[in-house]
Design a protein around this motif. Structure first.
Motif, PDB file in Angstrom:
ATOM      1  N   PHE A   1       0.844  -1.207   0.000  1.00 13.35           N
ATOM      2  CA  PHE A   1       0.000   0.000   0.000  1.00 13.35           C
ATOM      3  C   PHE A   1       0.876   1.253   0.000  1.00 13.35           C
ATOM      4  O   PHE A   1       0.608   2.222  -0.713  1.00 13.35           O
ATOM      5  CB  PHE A   1      -0.941  -0.029   1.209  1.00 13.35           C
ATOM      6  N   GLU A   2       1.947   1.203   0.779  1.00 14.69           N
ATOM      7  CA  GLU A   2       2.887   2.336   0.805  1.00 14.69           C
ATOM      8  C   GLU A   2       3.473   2.573  -0.585  1.00 14.69           C
ATOM      9  O   GLU A   2       3.660   3.717  -1.006  1.00 14.69           O
ATOM     10  CB  GLU A   2       4.024   2.077   1.800  1.00 14.69           C
ATOM     11  N   SER A   3       3.764   1.501  -1.295  1.00 12.83           N
ATOM     12  CA  SER A   3       4.343   1.655  -2.633  1.00 12.83           C
ATOM     13  C   SER A   3       3.365   2.365  -3.580  1.00 12.83           C
ATOM     14  O   SER A   3       3.740   3.291  -4.295  1.00 12.83           O
ATOM     15  CB  SER A   3       4.748   0.290  -3.193  1.00 12.83           C
TER      16      SER A   3
ATOM     17  N   ILE B   1       2.528  12.300   6.550  1.00 14.81           N
ATOM     18  CA  ILE B   1       1.363  11.415   6.401  1.00 14.81           C
ATOM     19  C   ILE B   1       1.720  10.009   6.883  1.00 14.81           C
ATOM     20  O   ILE B   1       2.798   9.488   6.575  1.00 14.81           O
ATOM     21  CB  ILE B   1       0.887  11.338   4.925  1.00 14.81           C
ATOM     22  N   GLU B   2       0.805   9.420   7.639  1.00 18.75           N
ATOM     23  CA  GLU B   2       0.913   8.016   8.032  1.00 18.75           C
ATOM     24  C   GLU B   2      -0.038   7.205   7.158  1.00 18.75           C
ATOM     25  O   GLU B   2      -1.207   7.573   7.001  1.00 18.75           O
ATOM     26  CB  GLU B   2       0.540   7.873   9.508  1.00 18.75           C
ATOM     27  N   LEU B   3       0.465   6.117   6.580  1.00 15.21           N
ATOM     28  CA  LEU B   3      -0.360   5.244   5.755  1.00 15.21           C
ATOM     29  C   LEU B   3      -0.678   3.970   6.517  1.00 15.21           C
ATOM     30  O   LEU B   3       0.175   3.434   7.224  1.00 15.21           O
ATOM     31  CB  LEU B   3       0.392   4.885   4.466  1.00 15.21           C
TER      32      LEU B   3
ATOM     33  N   GLY C   1      10.970   8.241  14.751  1.00 13.97           N
ATOM     34  CA  GLY C   1      10.102   7.242  14.138  1.00 13.97           C
ATOM     35  C   GLY C   1      10.071   7.372  12.633  1.00 13.97           C
ATOM     36  O   GLY C   1      10.440   8.409  12.067  1.00 13.97           O
ATOM     37  N   GLU C   2       9.617   6.307  11.984  1.00 10.10           N
ATOM     38  CA  GLU C   2       9.524   6.311  10.541  1.00 10.10           C
ATOM     39  C   GLU C   2       8.312   7.128  10.100  1.00 10.10           C
ATOM     40  O   GLU C   2       7.245   7.035  10.699  1.00 10.10           O
ATOM     41  CB  GLU C   2       9.379   4.881  10.014  1.00 10.10           C
ATOM     42  N   VAL C   3       8.509   7.926   9.068  1.00  7.88           N
ATOM     43  CA  VAL C   3       7.394   8.665   8.487  1.00  7.88           C
ATOM     44  C   VAL C   3       7.171   8.124   7.077  1.00  7.88           C
ATOM     45  O   VAL C   3       8.103   8.060   6.275  1.00  7.88           O
ATOM     46  CB  VAL C   3       7.682  10.184   8.466  1.00  7.88           C
ATOM     47  N   ASP C   4       5.921   7.732   6.778  1.00  6.21           N
ATOM     48  CA  ASP C   4       5.663   7.032   5.514  1.00  6.21           C
ATOM     49  C   ASP C   4       5.829   7.943   4.301  1.00  6.21           C
ATOM     50  O   ASP C   4       6.387   7.533   3.293  1.00  6.21           O
ATOM     51  CB  ASP C   4       4.261   6.405   5.541  1.00  6.21           C
ATOM     52  N   CYS C   5       5.328   9.161   4.389  1.00  9.04           N
ATOM     53  CA  CYS C   5       5.494  10.097   3.268  1.00  9.04           C
ATOM     54  C   CYS C   5       5.065  11.496   3.692  1.00  9.04           C
ATOM     55  O   CYS C   5       4.583  11.689   4.815  1.00  9.04           O
ATOM     56  CB  CYS C   5       4.681   9.650   2.051  1.00  9.04           C
TER      57      CYS C   5
HETATM   58 MG    MG Z   1       5.624   3.383   8.560  1.00  6.81          MG
END
Ligand code: MG
Ligand code: A3P
Ligand code: MG
Length: 388
Positions: free
Chosen positions: A177-179, A245-247, A228-232
């Motif tokens: 989904f992230e991709s 944005i968090e996915l 922390g990781e940030v998705d985009c």
């Molecule tokens: Mg993430």
């Protein structure tokens, strides 16, 4: 005389046991107002390369693009480059903190109370509503700063690495989904890179690659540094958290029971995002076989209101009160006596029971150090730097 000595020894033993083992009552309700939670300020960002090397740049930053209709999340499953589960070490976060301190980041001028990855803080803050999963932390206190690390035993890591095929595939759905939802340059729709890639596919999944943000915030009296990781990001990266944005993926909601399950799950989405200052969460609702049927954006701060008053409701105030009490409890319990700051504490949380803290013995510390160059779980270079 002998008897008196003996008595005092027993007393000493039991009082040292008391000092070494202590429990925090589990909250059953919240009353009063929430302790203040300061809006997180971004300190710096960094990337993990495909070799999972930490670099202080934004090479792994991704930009949001709307996913194509009915995206298939099983695409390229066989090409997933999967980073093995390992001990979630605090090293990367300490490198970032050390760099921010070198740069004399103004937000750090007032000091730091506790340092940990966002995952650890999310676990702590959502504990009042956690019904199933317990957790263990390793905690050190050096020069008045608490360091928090998730404790994973060898067995837990084996379990995470040997997921059942079905679970492994479902985990992949989240990354796929992230991709579909991200691109490596702003405002560009994804063009297929390989024959057979569906429209909108953003490239094969490599879970070594991550973009992380480190923020400073404050809960109650405790100044926190959280990474922390940030998705985009949406549009562009401003150096702040306002475009993050968090996915997330979740199963489609087909009835009242599904809805209640989803709304319970929203606590984790909310807390995970809130802690890093992520203002927006985009959920892809999928079928059991991994087809996205709809996406829905949520404003993080509006989520608590959505669940308020429902039978399965959760109240973030209770989480913040508990988190504040938990951190204060750690501060009083882990204070080094005789300046021995090498000590490592093990904090265990068990649902319905509460929190317990014990001082690790030599064997426990050996396990935490795992034969690496460490003092407790802190890398030696960091220990030397902070003058522990
Ligand atoms: Mg993430
Ligand atoms: P979903 O959350 O969409 O299921 P994150 O959402 O935190 O950015 O993580 C990305 C994906 O990693 C998740 O996607 C999920 O597939 C996987 N993941 C993260 N934490 C996990 C956990 N504790 N257990 C299993 N999978 C996890
Ligand atoms: Mg996500």
């Amino acid at each position: 005389k002998r008897n008196a000595d003996h008595d005092s020894e027993v007393e000493q033993q039991s009082s040292s046991k008391r000092a070494r083992r202590c429990a925090l009552e589990y909250p059953t309700s919240s009353s009063g107002s929430s302790p203040p939670f300061q809006q997180p300020t971004a300190l710096l960002s960094f990337s993990y390369t495909p070799a999972h090397e930490l670099v202080f740049d934004d090479s792994a930053l991704r930009y949001y693009v709307p996913p194509p209709a009915r995206a298939k999340l099983s695409h390229a499953y066989d090409r997933w480059i999967r980073r093995p589960e390992e001990r979630s070490r605090i090293d990367g976060l300490l490198r970032a903190l050390s760099r921010a301190q070198d740069q004399k980041h103004p937000s750090l001028a007032s000091g730091v109370g506790a340092v940990g990855w966002r995952g650890v803080l999310t676990r702590i803050l959502t504990a009042p509503y956690e019904e199933r999963e317990g957790w263990d932390l390793n905690v050190m206190c050096v020069q008045g700063v608490l360091y928090l690390e998730e404790h994973r035993s060898e067995e837990m890591m084996r379990e995470k690495n040997d997921l059942a095929p079905r679970q492994r595939l479902q985990t992949y759905y989240g990354y796929a989904f992230e991709s579909y939802c991200t691109s490596d340059s702003p405002n560009r729709t994804n063009v297929p890179q390989r024959p057979g890639d569906p429209p909108g596919w953003g490239g094969d999944v490599d879970t070594n690659v991550q973009w992380c943000s480190v923020v400073r915030t404050k809960l109650g009296d405790t100044r926190l540094v959280i990474g922390g990781e940030v998705d985009c990001v949406r549009g562009k990266f401003t150096g702040k958290t306002d475009t993050f944005i968090e996915l997330k993926t979740s199963m489609t909601i087909r009835g009242a029971q599904d809805e209640a399950r989803f709304e319970k799950k929203l606590l984790k989405f909310y807390m995970q995002s809130f802690l890093l200052g992520v203002p927006e969460i985009i959920v892809g609702f999928r079928t059991p076989s991994g087809e996205v049927v709809s996406t829905q954006p949520f404003k993080t701060v509006e989520i608590p209101r959505m669940v308020r008053g429902k039978p399965h409701a959760w109240d973030p105030t209770r989480c913040f009160q508990w988190g504040d009490a938990f951190l204060r409890f750690l501060r009083t319990q882990c204070r080094p006596e005789n300046d021995d700051e090498t000590r490592v504490w093990r904090v265990t949380f068990r649902p319905q029971i509460g929190v317990d803290i014990t001082l690790l013995d030599r064997e426990g510390v050996d396990e935490v150090e795992a034969g690496e160059e460490r003092v407790g779980f802190l890398p030696t270079w960091y220990w030397d730097e902070v003058g522990g």
